[in-house]
Design an enzyme around this catalytic site. Sequence first.
Site, PDB file in Angstrom:
ATOM      1  N   GLY A 116       0.830  -1.203   0.000  1.00 52.54           N
ATOM      2  CA  GLY A 116       0.000   0.000   0.000  1.00 52.54           C
ATOM      3  C   GLY A 116       0.860   1.247   0.000  1.00 52.54           C
ATOM      4  O   GLY A 116       1.991   1.247  -0.493  1.00 52.54           O
ATOM      5  N   GLU A 161       5.659  -3.395   0.775  1.00 52.69           N
ATOM      6  CA  GLU A 161       5.898  -2.807  -0.547  1.00 52.69           C
ATOM      7  C   GLU A 161       5.063  -1.545  -0.599  1.00 52.69           C
ATOM      8  O   GLU A 161       3.837  -1.593  -0.460  1.00 52.69           O
ATOM      9  CB  GLU A 161       5.517  -3.806  -1.652  1.00 52.69           C
ATOM     10  N   CYS A 202       1.752   0.030  -8.640  1.00 51.31           N
ATOM     11  CA  CYS A 202       2.942   0.567  -7.980  1.00 51.31           C
ATOM     12  C   CYS A 202       4.132   0.585  -8.931  1.00 51.31           C
ATOM     13  O   CYS A 202       5.084   1.331  -8.723  1.00 51.31           O
ATOM     14  CB  CYS A 202       3.270  -0.221  -6.730  1.00 51.31           C
TER      15      CYS A 202
END
Length: 515
Positions: free
Chosen positions: A257, A281, A315
């Site tokens: 997140g 992460e 991401c």
Amino acid sequence: MTADLPRVTYSNIGADFGPLHDHLDRAIPAFAADWLGRAWTSRFATGPARNVASPIDPALVLGAFPESTPQDVRAAVASAKAGARVWNKSSLDDRLEFAARWRAALAEDKDLLAMAALFEVGKSRLEAMGEADEAVDMLDYYPGELRANQDYRRPMNQMVPGESSLSVQRPYGVFAVIAPFNFPVALSVGMLCGALLTGNAVVYKPSPDCALTGLLLAETLRKAGLPEGVFNLVLGGAAVGEALATDEGIDGVVFTGSHKTGMAIFRHMAGRPWMRPVIAEMGGKNPAYVTRNADIARAAAGVARSAFGLQGQKCSACSVVYVDSAVRDQFVAAFKEFAGKLVVADPRGREVFMGPLYSDATARRFEASVAQARAEGKVLFGGDRIEELAGNYYRPALVEMDGPSNLTRDELFMPFVVLRPVDGLEAALAEGNAVSYGLSAGIYTNDEEELRQFLEGAEAGVLYANRASGATTGAWPGGQPFCGWKGTGVGGKGGLGTWYLPQFMHEQSHTIMAI
């Protein structure tokens, strides 16, 4: 069942997906009729139910989902502690047999999981199916690593005659597994694999508006036959996540997140009597570099696919591209031509590449960033809202900035890529590295020295070169370990690779003198 249909791996862009699309033409409406609009219940979610709408269309209700109360969270952790007393002692064979059963359940329910992700997140058909295929492949890859490494047991040197020493890895106990919205199947399964396959019990919290996927994943684990209490599900938003991560019964947290939330978990753990593992992460900026020696058409396609796939809500999405000034005009022309053909619409359609932005907050951030680019730089492509569609549908944006700014440094998580003209790769790498994140980076060059310079100089854990399928995206289990550097992650070992599982265990040495 889709066993005889083409599989999506994010990289096989040239495959013939016609048969899969034919199948999905039937599967998508069937899923909507059978699964959407239900009122759900869950053992550790006894609070009031909340209707959740799909980002595809605000009028499309996914269902009514209850939220976990603080008492529910405590009860779920207590259940996990009881389950851990059994599962922490499980043998390698026990866990491999479970993994085989779970893989079979995931494969059986692959369509359901993919359709849930499509409706919950607004993914395109192929993104959704690719995510489900990735989750199944994790249950091939990770058990194979566990088996190949013999449960990470190693005989050590004999120090004196008659004495033997052995290094073993033991589970921590109970892991909190906190998942994001953008890959509700694959990222959840990956983190659950890390905890469960190494002998830990878990309390799992999906993203608040991805409860449907979470509940369907829970059903696959029920089918896989874990002992009572080993897997526990809680539902809700930030307050539930905070209650879970800060519960004294939690022995470790695995989280994907935002950087802000991840660092808050670290700060909490640092205040406890001893540090618990946090495997996190936490985002990325992910530059791409296009040199004067690049294949420009390939670079334009790779950057556009990486920047705009899943609406830029990855991401690893490319959000800044450094282009040598000598080929700037060629790149912009090629990018516009390629991106102009990408279809932005309701992702239930077979030709759609990009669906809606996930939330109103993302839409506001997108509009503000486009306005900033108009004021401080140039908007070269897109950036406007598609008014005829219900939901937050926007044409993806390519903007140009004359110098570094917050738009080139901050994670934006939307279909917005900044072009920075540069004079040479050295200057580009210096600016691209001057950010807090370090997840992925990509280059387009036909020059071996430039490739070497990039591979040695890029400060990121996942590097790609000359990929038409995605400049900075497309990692797969066993193919590309997904390891974040700097502010992206702290463990130094990534998911999808050989060193992921040992992070969920701590080492113990056994030294025994023969009797």
